[in-house]
Write an enzyme that holds these catalytic residues in place. Structure first.
Site, PDB file in Angstrom:
ATOM      1  N   ASP A 210       0.823  -1.205   0.000  1.00  0.00           N
ATOM      2  CA  ASP A 210       0.000   0.000   0.000  1.00  0.00           C
ATOM      3  C   ASP A 210       0.867   1.270   0.000  1.00  0.00           C
ATOM      4  O   ASP A 210       1.899   1.320   0.688  1.00  0.00           O
ATOM      5  CB  ASP A 210      -0.839  -0.043   1.297  1.00  0.00           C
ATOM      6  CG  ASP A 210      -2.030   0.878   1.275  1.00  0.00           C
ATOM      7  OD1 ASP A 210      -2.827   0.790   0.327  1.00  0.00           O
ATOM      8  OD2 ASP A 210      -2.168   1.686   2.209  1.00  0.00           O
ATOM      9  N   GLU A 275       1.708  -0.417  -4.748  1.00  0.00           N
ATOM     10  CA  GLU A 275       0.695   0.570  -5.104  1.00  0.00           C
ATOM     11  C   GLU A 275       1.447   1.890  -5.150  1.00  0.00           C
ATOM     12  O   GLU A 275       1.793   2.456  -4.132  1.00  0.00           O
ATOM     13  CB  GLU A 275      -0.433   0.663  -4.072  1.00  0.00           C
ATOM     14  CG  GLU A 275      -1.528   1.599  -4.567  1.00  0.00           C
ATOM     15  CD  GLU A 275      -2.251   2.395  -3.483  1.00  0.00           C
ATOM     16  OE1 GLU A 275      -3.329   2.924  -3.774  1.00  0.00           O
ATOM     17  OE2 GLU A 275      -1.737   2.523  -2.355  1.00  0.00           O
TER      18      GLU A 275
HETATM   19  C1  GLC Z   1      -4.540   2.771  -0.654  1.00  0.00           C
HETATM   20  C2  GLC Z   1      -5.697   1.821  -0.684  1.00  0.00           C
HETATM   21  C3  GLC Z   1      -6.920   2.538  -0.193  1.00  0.00           C
HETATM   22  C4  GLC Z   1      -6.665   3.019   1.212  1.00  0.00           C
HETATM   23  C5  GLC Z   1      -5.407   3.860   1.293  1.00  0.00           C
HETATM   24  C6  GLC Z   1      -4.966   4.077   2.695  1.00  0.00           C
HETATM   25  O1  GLC Z   1      -4.682   3.825  -1.534  1.00  0.00           O
HETATM   26  O2  GLC Z   1      -5.867   1.306  -1.970  1.00  0.00           O
HETATM   27  O3  GLC Z   1      -8.059   1.728  -0.237  1.00  0.00           O
HETATM   28  O4  GLC Z   1      -7.755   3.772   1.655  1.00  0.00           O
HETATM   29  O5  GLC Z   1      -4.329   3.233   0.645  1.00  0.00           O
HETATM   30  O6  GLC Z   1      -4.427   2.911   3.234  1.00  0.00           O
END
Ligand code: GLC
Length: 534
Positions: A210, A275
């Site tokens: 993340d 991500e």
């Molecule tokens: C990322 C996740 C999202 C979450 C955020 C905070 O962007 O995909 O769903 O709210 O991180 O952890």
């Protein structure tokens, strides 16, 4: 003992994650095995045969850890447990074993940037200025009238929350219930390495990490400037918005990632998928290095309009900025944004468009990620105000998987599901399973073709010159195989100059397979895959 998972994919020296088709599962919404209205791990295990029949090689599970659910699992209160609504560690191990038996790998979500404010680490950190865990989070002593910097939270408002008990601010890039960990503290780094080992020991094949670009912030907490250049595909990269120059994408983050990778490389064949929201798309490849991430999400399609020009620009940017070592990924939808089929419905025939997009997703150079339900053309559910759960309005794309036209679409036997269901009478797995014209059949055929056609997986990518602006036409080529993918994103027929070939697959069912002559006339919103004769 770990089974050898390489047998299912054709034997080739290419890493498994370059060949694999990934499938993202939002565990609360996939299948409810115990009738409490919430999806769970045993529910996922029960549907592995389905995933195998679709041709899925690997699944990514959104967070499964204990959490007070302020951000639906992205606010973790115990990194080494399972949320009781989703099951327990035994259920996780059952899922891993059953998936591996089918040659399906499983990666889990790692949320290292922040914990829940209920995590014992934060509870201890918050307790006093002299707490041994004080420095595990980012605390700045001060007064309530002056936040330490102008940084804006991704969910709105300041990233700083004042804690009167110890007269100090703490940092939260997301909700105030999600305090950011301090990766300048080696104890935090070591603790996260232990978390990584914990899941790899239990057979996880890797992690989706993340907000990986955000793990470390400017040491001097300098104010962020205003963004100079807007990005047409990312609405919040607007002119005048804040450019997270000092709160994100800092040079030091790469050392943190290298540390994660060293731990992961102690285990065989595991991967790290980031991500990643770099401040500029060109910087995405910086994260993809032999000692950093294997894959990073490329979000250009997640927000792009249904427009060949936008898709072309996204692909060109990716192909240009990725060196030969960096391998792209492609994603049309995920748990944070409206599903693409719902986005496409605003101006045209959503189904036909989603079929063209599926063909693009599964024939580009790079690893595709399918979001659960996408393969049946599931749309965002309507969520009335009283049923809303997410603090920032992402419920629509997280609705229960639509298995059949039974109660709750076959997702749960409970009278009430945690989120309302979408239109499962119209769109469901059972209905599409044996219909050769269904979206599901198209996804299966595309995946099958991908698996049996080396040019689609490992071939070079080159755009066909002279194609109409509103079509995307590209070559995928190896030394011995030549494929052309021709996608018409317009609502009019379009002629494409090809040097003959054999049509392998079309997104519309009225097109007969077989040889084609030049020019090839594509129907509105039609995509075809052509094998060019050598
Ligand atoms: C990322 C996740 C999202 C979450 C955020 C905070 O962007 O995909 O769903 O709210 O991180 O952890």
């Amino acid at each position: 003992m770990r089974r050898d998972l390489s047998s299912r994919l054709p034997q080739h020296p290419v890493d498994w994650w370059r060949r694999a088709v990934f499938y993202q599962i939002y565990p609360r919404s996939f299948a409810d095995s115990n009738g409490d209205g919430v999806g769970d791990l045993d529910g996922v295990t029960a549907h592995l045969d389905y995933l195998e029949s679709v041709g899925i090689d690997a699944i990514w599970l959104n967070p499964i850890n204990p959490s007070p659910l302020d951000d639906w699992g992205y606010d973790i209160s115990d990194y080494c447990g399972i949320h009781p609504e989703l099951g327990d560690l035994a259920a996780f191990e059952r899922l891993i074993a059953a998936a591996h038996r089918r040659g399906i790998r499983v990666i889990v979500d790692l949320v290292p940037n922040h914990t829940s404010d209920q995590h014992p680490w934060f509870v201890e950190s918050r307790a006093s200025r002299t707490s041994p865990k004080r420095d595990w989070y980012i605390w700045i002593p001060g007064t309530a009238d002056r936040p330490p910097s102008n940084w804006e939270s991704y969910f709105g408002g300041s990233t700083w929350k004042f804690d009167p008990a110890t007269a100090a601010w703490y940092l939260h890039m997301f909700l105030e219930q999600q305090p950011d960990l301090n990766y300048r503290n080696p104890e935090v780094v070591a603790a996260m390495h232990d978390v990584i080992r914990f899941w790899l020991e239990r057979g996880a094949d890797g992690f989706r990490i993340d907000v990986v670009q955000g793990l470390i912030k400017d040491e001097q907490l300098r104010d962020n400037p205003v963004r100079g250049v807007r990005d047409p595909d990312i609405p919040w990269y607007a002119e005048g918005s804040q450019d997270p120059l000092y709160s994100s994408d800092r040079p030091e983050v790469h050392e943190i990632i290298r540390g994660f990778r060293r731990v992961s490389d102690d285990y065989k064949d595991r991967i790290l998928v980031g991500e990643t929201w770099p401040r500029e798309q060109e910087r995405l490849a910086d994260y993809l290095r032999p000692d950093e991430l294997q894959l990073a999400f490329n979000f250009r399609f997640l927000l792009a309009r249904y427009d060949a020009r936008r898709f072309r620009a996204a692909i060109e940017l990716t192909e240009k900025s990725f060196g030969p070592g960096a391998w792209p990924t492609w994603t049309l939808s995920n748990h944070d944004f409206p599903r693409h089929i719902s986005r496409f419905a605003r101006h045209g025939d959503a189904d036909a468009r989603a079929r063209v997009a599926a063909m693009m997703l599964l024939t580009l150079r790079g690893t595709p990620f399918i979001y659960y339900g996408e393969e049946i053309g599931m749309r965002d559910a309507e969520v009335a105000a009283a049923s809303k759960r997410d603090p920032v309005g992402r419920d629509g794309c997280r609705s229960p998987m639509q298995w059949s036209d039974a109660r709750n679409g076959g997702f749960s036997t409970n009278a009430k599901t945690w989120l309302p269901c979408g239109d499962f009478k119209a769109v469901n797995v059972a209905r599409q399973m044996n219909d050769p014209r269904s979206m599901l059949s198209l996804y299966r055929r595309l995946i099958e073709l991908r698996r049996s056609t080396p040019a689609i997986v490992e071939g070079s990518y080159r755009e066909l010159e002279g194609a109409p602006e509103d079509c995307l036409v590209f070559h995928r080529e190896t030394a011995t195989q030549h494929i052309v993918v021709a996608l018409n994103f317009s609502a009019e027929p379009r002629a494409i100059d090809l040097h003959g070939g054999k049509i392998l697959l079309s997104t519309i069912d009225t097109r007969a397979a077989g040889s084609t002559k030049s020019p090839l006339t594509l129907a509105p919103d039609e995509g075809v895959i052509v094998m060019v004769e050598a």
